[in-house]
Scaffold this motif. Structure first.
Motif: not given
Length: 134
Positions: A56-65, A126-134, A105-111
């Motif tokens: 949650e902290e990493r995502l919050n930092h990503y979104l604030s940037n 909307y962030e149309p980016k491929e993500c390495d999700e398991p 490892d990275e932050i990615c919008q998946i859905s």
């Protein structure tokens, strides 16, 4: 938990039925295994919660940037089969859309989901980016 209880019961039964000269050692081993299993079940939820808080902290930092002038709400799924690395975000300016981010490892919008019938390309975040999700 039932399997762990079965293992503990089996180990103690074996410890009881061994010859007297090694019974003390086997009971010590059985007690050690029991303590290790109990420690696992005591620490695992705390560790899991810590990992989610870090995500949650990493995502919050990503979104604030990325969206500095925006306000958002981060929620996690509470269904039994949720993934701890997936968090839902609803932006204040776009309340009809919910975005799911995958944080590993990275932050990615998946859905994403919407209450309307608009395609995701019309959404502001909307962030149309491929993500390495398991």
């Amino acid at each position: 938990m039932m399997m762990a209880a079965g293992v503990i019961a089996f180990v103690f039964l074996v410890a009881i039925f061994v010859p007297k000269n090694v019974r003390k050692v086997t009971i010590i081993i059985a007690t050690s295994i029991t303590m290790a299993i109990l420690l696992f079940f005591a620490i695992r939820p705390i560790w899991y919660e810590y990992q989610i808080t870090k995500s949650e902290e990493r995502l919050n930092h990503y979104l604030s940037n990325k969206y500095a002038s925006e306000d958002w709400k981060i929620e996690r799924r509470t269904t039994p089969r949720y993934n701890a690395y997936q968090l839902n975000v609803t932006f204040q300016s776009e309340k009809e859309w919910t975005y799911t981010y995958y944080i590993k490892d990275e932050i990615c919008q998946i859905s994403w989901s919407s209450t309307g019938l608009e395609p995701p390309s019309q959404a502001e975040h909307y962030e149309p980016k491929e993500c390495d999700e398991p």
